[in-house]
Design a protein around this motif. Sequence first.
Motif, mmCIF file in Angstrom:
data_model
loop_
_atom_site.group_PDB
_atom_site.id
_atom_site.type_symbol
_atom_site.label_atom_id
_atom_site.label_comp_id
_atom_site.label_asym_id
_atom_site.label_seq_id
_atom_site.Cartn_x
_atom_site.Cartn_y
_atom_site.Cartn_z
ATOM 1 N N THR A 234 0.826 -1.200 0.000
ATOM 2 C CA THR A 234 0.000 0.000 0.000
ATOM 3 C C THR A 234 0.860 1.249 0.000
ATOM 4 O OG1 THR A 234 -1.812 -1.121 1.141
ATOM 5 C CG2 THR A 234 -1.751 1.274 1.291
ATOM 6 N N MET A 235 1.891 1.265 0.839
ATOM 7 C CA MET A 235 2.775 2.419 0.891
ATOM 8 C C MET A 235 3.527 2.597 -0.426
ATOM 9 S SD MET A 235 2.501 4.060 3.719
ATOM 10 C CE MET A 235 4.014 4.999 3.720
ATOM 11 N N LEU A 236 3.926 1.491 -1.045
ATOM 12 C CA LEU A 236 4.629 1.564 -2.324
ATOM 13 C C LEU A 236 3.724 2.147 -3.397
ATOM 14 C CD1 LEU A 236 7.120 0.966 -4.047
ATOM 15 C CD2 LEU A 236 6.267 -1.377 -4.342
ATOM 16 N N GLN A 237 2.490 1.653 -3.465
ATOM 17 C CA GLN A 237 1.539 2.153 -4.447
ATOM 18 C C GLN A 237 1.299 3.657 -4.272
ATOM 19 O OE1 GLN A 237 0.005 0.461 -6.926
ATOM 20 N NE2 GLN A 237 -1.655 1.851 -7.523
ATOM 21 N N LYS A 238 1.141 4.096 -3.042
ATOM 22 C CA LYS A 238 0.874 5.508 -2.794
ATOM 23 C C LYS A 238 2.110 6.368 -3.028
ATOM 24 C CE LYS A 238 -3.053 5.039 0.324
ATOM 25 N NZ LYS A 238 -3.638 5.333 1.665
ATOM 26 N N SER A 239 3.286 5.844 -2.744
ATOM 27 C CA SER A 239 4.512 6.598 -3.000
ATOM 28 C C SER A 239 4.741 6.790 -4.492
ATOM 29 C CB SER A 239 5.719 5.876 -2.384
ATOM 30 O OG SER A 239 5.620 5.797 -0.992
ATOM 31 N N ILE A 240 4.360 5.783 -5.275
ATOM 32 C CA ILE A 240 4.561 5.862 -6.721
ATOM 33 C C ILE A 240 3.478 6.727 -7.365
ATOM 34 C CG2 ILE A 240 4.591 4.544 -8.866
ATOM 35 C CD1 ILE A 240 7.056 4.011 -7.294
ATOM 36 N N PHE A 241 2.215 6.455 -7.056
ATOM 37 C CA PHE A 241 1.100 7.076 -7.769
ATOM 38 C C PHE A 241 0.341 8.131 -6.975
ATOM 39 C CE2 PHE A 241 1.428 2.731 -9.560
ATOM 40 C CZ PHE A 241 1.744 3.071 -10.864
ATOM 41 N N GLY A 242 0.396 8.083 -5.665
ATOM 42 C CA GLY A 242 -0.400 8.984 -4.852
ATOM 43 C C GLY A 242 -1.799 8.486 -4.596
ATOM 44 N N ASN A 243 -2.178 7.336 -5.175
ATOM 45 C CA ASN A 243 -3.515 6.771 -4.968
ATOM 46 C C ASN A 243 -3.443 5.263 -5.158
ATOM 47 O OD1 ASN A 243 -4.087 6.007 -7.855
ATOM 48 N ND2 ASN A 243 -3.883 8.222 -8.137
ATOM 49 N N MET A 244 -4.556 4.605 -4.997
ATOM 50 C CA MET A 244 -4.595 3.147 -5.090
ATOM 51 C C MET A 244 -5.174 2.662 -6.417
ATOM 52 S SD MET A 244 -3.191 2.333 -2.325
ATOM 53 C CE MET A 244 -3.445 0.573 -2.463
ATOM 54 N N ASN A 245 -5.491 3.561 -7.329
ATOM 55 C CA ASN A 245 -6.199 3.173 -8.554
ATOM 56 C C ASN A 245 -5.333 3.182 -9.803
ATOM 57 O OD1 ASN A 245 -8.693 3.060 -7.090
ATOM 58 N ND2 ASN A 245 -8.782 5.303 -7.198
ATOM 59 N N GLN A 246 -4.213 3.894 -9.785
ATOM 60 C CA GLN A 246 -3.386 4.045 -10.976
ATOM 61 C C GLN A 246 -2.622 2.759 -11.277
ATOM 62 O OE1 GLN A 246 -3.016 7.282 -12.654
ATOM 63 N NE2 GLN A 246 -2.265 5.930 -14.257
ATOM 64 N N VAL A 247 -2.466 2.449 -12.556
ATOM 65 C CA VAL A 247 -1.641 1.315 -12.981
ATOM 66 C C VAL A 247 -0.740 1.788 -14.114
ATOM 67 C CG1 VAL A 247 -3.321 -0.433 -12.313
ATOM 68 C CG2 VAL A 247 -3.370 0.502 -14.634
ATOM 69 N N LEU A 248 0.325 1.045 -14.344
ATOM 70 C CA LEU A 248 1.253 1.360 -15.423
ATOM 71 C C LEU A 248 0.831 0.625 -16.686
ATOM 72 C CD1 LEU A 248 4.576 1.243 -13.394
ATOM 73 C CD2 LEU A 248 3.510 3.267 -14.410
ATOM 74 N N GLY A 249 0.857 1.345 -17.803
ATOM 75 C CA GLY A 249 0.365 0.809 -19.061
ATOM 76 C C GLY A 249 1.373 -0.020 -19.811
ATOM 77 N N GLY A 250 1.028 -0.310 -21.053
ATOM 78 C CA GLY A 250 1.828 -1.214 -21.865
ATOM 79 C C GLY A 250 3.225 -0.729 -22.147
ATOM 80 N N ASP A 251 3.416 0.582 -22.337
ATOM 81 C CA ASP A 251 4.758 1.082 -22.631
ATOM 82 C C ASP A 251 5.695 0.850 -21.453
ATOM 83 O OD1 ASP A 251 3.241 2.950 -21.163
ATOM 84 O OD2 ASP A 251 4.529 4.613 -21.785
ATOM 85 N N TRP A 252 5.195 0.996 -20.241
ATOM 86 C CA TRP A 252 6.009 0.715 -19.058
ATOM 87 C C TRP A 252 6.278 -0.779 -18.919
ATOM 88 C CZ3 TRP A 252 8.403 3.614 -15.307
ATOM 89 C CH2 TRP A 252 8.186 4.991 -15.333
ATOM 90 N N ARG A 253 5.270 -1.588 -19.154
ATOM 91 C CA ARG A 253 5.430 -3.037 -18.950
ATOM 92 C C ARG A 253 6.394 -3.653 -19.970
ATOM 93 N NH1 ARG A 253 1.366 -5.736 -15.846
ATOM 94 N NH2 ARG A 253 0.050 -4.225 -14.776
#
Length: 462
Positions: free
Chosen positions: A103-122
């Motif tokens: 949870t802390m990692l997700q919030k540190s990266i995105f600031g919320n719990m809903n954002q995901v990284l898309g195909g270009d990142w993957r």
Amino acid sequence: MDPEISVQEQNPLELDLNEITRKLLFLDQWRGVLRYYRLGSSHTTPQNHDDSHIPAEETGDRPRMFWSQGRGQLPPSSVCSIPRLSVNSSKLHGFPISPAMATMLQKSIFGNMNQVLGGDWRKAHFKFHDPFSDLAFALQVEKGGAQSIQMAVQGSIIKYLLFTREGKDCSLHSLCNLSQREQEQALAAVLAGILWAAGAAQKAIVCWLSSIKDIHSTGTLDYSSDNFIERLQLFEFSEKEATEKFVYDHLQCFKGEGSHGVILFLYSLVLSRTFERLQKDLDTTTTHLLQSQAGSVLCRQAVLNLILTGRASPNVFSGSEEGTSEETLHGVLARSDVGYLQWSKDTSAGDRLSQAGSMLKTPAFPIWLCNINRNYSILFCTNRQLLSDWKMERVFDLYFYSGQPSQRKPVRLTIDTHSHHWEREHHEDKHGSGRRSSSLEMAIRTKWREATINWNGSIPFC
């Protein structure tokens, strides 16, 4: 429930973030221990509470707990108990990320719990051009948010290959005359070195993905929208050499097709820095590391500064500055090994806070990550003395790698810092069509203000 971990009846928004985190981690640690003994190994049974005297090889991958009067307590310097692995360890076992840590990692990266990284990142990973080629030293990159991380790592790769590895001369030829093994050694050394610096030269954490079938049930806490972060396996090291060996032995996790290598490196970077240090690095202008813009997920400056300096400073100026609301803004506090130049046609020349300070413009090594109109590239010089002897800065060569697929070899630019302005104008117009200055030239002049740039027959393309 232990009164020490009960949440008082008050507005949750008023609770201190660190206190909330501590309580979540405390609860989650107990969940992990109970789950371990419920699902755990057949050779381990709980006996005396204090297992600190047991050698690591006897405890295996069991999470280490610190006990006081029969009650488990987290060590103060750790957010999660992760196995510390020796460079000589024959059995390396990671520890699954906990829900609270995820949870802390997700919030540190995105600031919320809903954002995901898309195909270009993957799709993004660390892949070199062919060995023994004009770009053997260079990573292949594609457009997208991960490009900035790849090019920041590229700067450190050039630093390693030119100036810090033993037995090689500082020349363009040495950069091109690389075998696949030398490429892999360079990548492992650089990734490990960046993680080690982020961990304040005290520890590094490396993570990779486990298979979905290895994920244990952790209750009802929903801490990821894409079933990615909860698959992380964590490995903690207390020695830089051990980190480098581990990364080299498992380099496919960062360089292989489908490895999600750049994402794993970003997560390892944040975990190595620790959430506590990260919170101190940032300021009111930046509370998390990635941002959505025009349909893409891009890195904020703090990510690049973390790679370049080991600290997630959110701004490019040197030291601290006072913001418009009288808050303190955090800039770069120490001279970096790899520098940073920034220029954008959309940025006002009078915007002082957007201009890179001397700590970034004058690095320890003559290598610069360039942010030019939000595209990232590398400038470097093979002369180690360029920035330490003023006489070297009169006329010198810089090599430019844009990362564009169409580029087949580094472009050599000759920089003359003592030419007169009429000589500069005459030189820059000789290419015809009334051409003045390219964006790259403008970026170079943020460091050498009156410089003339000769492209040596190449057509300016940046």
